[in-house]
Design a protein around this motif. Structure first.
Motif, short mmCIF file in Angstrom:
data_model
loop_
_atom_site.label_atom_id
_atom_site.label_comp_id
_atom_site.label_asym_id
_atom_site.label_seq_id
_atom_site.Cartn_x
_atom_site.Cartn_y
_atom_site.Cartn_z
N ASP A 1 0.83 -1.21 0.00
CA ASP A 1 0.00 0.00 0.00
C ASP A 1 0.87 1.25 0.00
N ILE A 2 1.67 1.39 -1.03
CA ILE A 2 2.61 2.51 -1.10
C ILE A 2 1.88 3.85 -1.17
N ASP A 3 0.63 3.84 -1.62
CA ASP A 3 -0.15 5.07 -1.70
C ASP A 3 -0.61 5.57 -0.34
N ASP B 1 6.18 12.17 5.35
CA ASP B 1 7.62 12.18 5.64
C ASP B 1 8.30 10.93 5.10
N VAL B 2 7.64 9.78 5.25
CA VAL B 2 8.21 8.53 4.76
C VAL B 2 8.27 8.54 3.23
N GLU B 3 7.20 9.02 2.61
CA GLU B 3 7.15 9.10 1.16
C GLU B 3 8.25 10.01 0.63
N THR B 4 8.46 11.15 1.28
CA THR B 4 9.49 12.09 0.86
C THR B 4 10.89 11.50 1.01
N ALA B 5 11.12 10.81 2.13
CA ALA B 5 12.42 10.18 2.36
C ALA B 5 12.71 9.09 1.32
N LEU B 6 11.68 8.30 1.00
CA LEU B 6 11.84 7.25 0.00
C LEU B 6 12.10 7.85 -1.37
N LEU C 1 8.54 11.20 -8.11
CA LEU C 1 9.79 10.44 -8.16
C LEU C 1 9.56 8.96 -7.88
N ILE C 2 8.59 8.66 -7.02
CA ILE C 2 8.26 7.26 -6.74
C ILE C 2 7.54 6.66 -7.94
N ASN C 3 6.61 7.41 -8.49
CA ASN C 3 5.84 6.92 -9.64
C ASN C 3 6.75 6.62 -10.82
N SER C 4 7.80 7.44 -10.99
CA SER C 4 8.71 7.24 -12.12
C SER C 4 9.54 5.98 -11.97
N ARG C 5 9.67 5.47 -10.74
CA ARG C 5 10.45 4.25 -10.52
C ARG C 5 9.60 2.99 -10.63
#
Length: 216
Positions: free
Chosen positions: A19-21, A26-31, A71-75
């Protein structure tokens, strides 16, 4: 000097996020930062430590319409959807595994290891011939037209469809991409770059197949 720990070695550079969404901001930004820079930065008591962080990201998404960090979506290069039928089959398979393991654990372990070895050999063969896989100029033109038709921004989707199509071809043990490889690749890549509000997955899949048939 920072060295990879046992957990890092065990995961072999693979990060799975369920459930990455639903990640906290803060966790999303760090990742996202780690994915973009290739480094994991840890700061404590004024001391900053950086570690190499080049990972293969595998994730599940709970809400199809959720907006992920760019940036996460692009990966996330490909999307594989599990249907209710798939989930049922997985549950049935798990039950059969449990029963088999309970009655003959040694034979079960041997069977699992053998299946794992077969899969690893197939992947290795695909890796070995990937560089020899050919995709024609007409097929590249088709991919470009397809992305333009769906108003995909940038060129990353074209590269991803080409790469996935060649990977599918290599995993079949072939060296020449066919139209079905392109269809399957586009159906896995484009849903990540096109808003789910525009079309349902089924409609998008049909549109992709029609385009391939039209331009092939």
């Amino acid at each position: 000097m920072v060295k990879p720990n046992l957990l890092t070695k065990a995961h072999r550079g693979i990060l799975f996020v369920e459930d990455i969404d639903k990640l906290d901001y803060d966790v999303e930004t760090a990742l996202a930062s780690a994915l973009a820079t290739g480094k994991n930065t840890v700061e404590r008591n004024g001391t900053v430590v950086e570690q190499p962080c080049r990972i293969l990201l595998i994730a599940t998404i709970d809400d199809d319409e959720a907006e992920l960090h760019p940036l996460i979506n692009s990966r996330l290069s490909v999307l594989v959807e599990a249907t209710p039928e798939d989930r049922t089959r997985i549950r049935i398979k798990a039950l059969s595994y449990l029963e088999e393991f309970g009655s003959k654990p040694e034979l079960f372990n041997t069977k699992i290891i053998e299946n794992k070895e077969i899969i690893m050999q197939n992947v290795k063969k695909g890796q070995d011939i990937f560089a020899e896989v050919i995709i024609s100029d007409a097929q590249l033109d088709l991919i470009a037209r397809m992305c333009a038709e769906f108003d995909v921004e940038g060129n990353s989707s074209e590269f991803q469809i080409e790469s996935v199509a060649k990977s599918i071809c290599a995993m079949r043990g072939e060296r020449k991409v066919d139209d079905e490889d392109i269809t399957r690749a586009a159906q896995m890549v484009l849903p990540l770059t096109i808003s789910s509000k525009t079309d349902t997955r089924e409609e998008l899949a049909r549109s992709i197949k029609q385009m391939v048939l039209q331009y092939a």
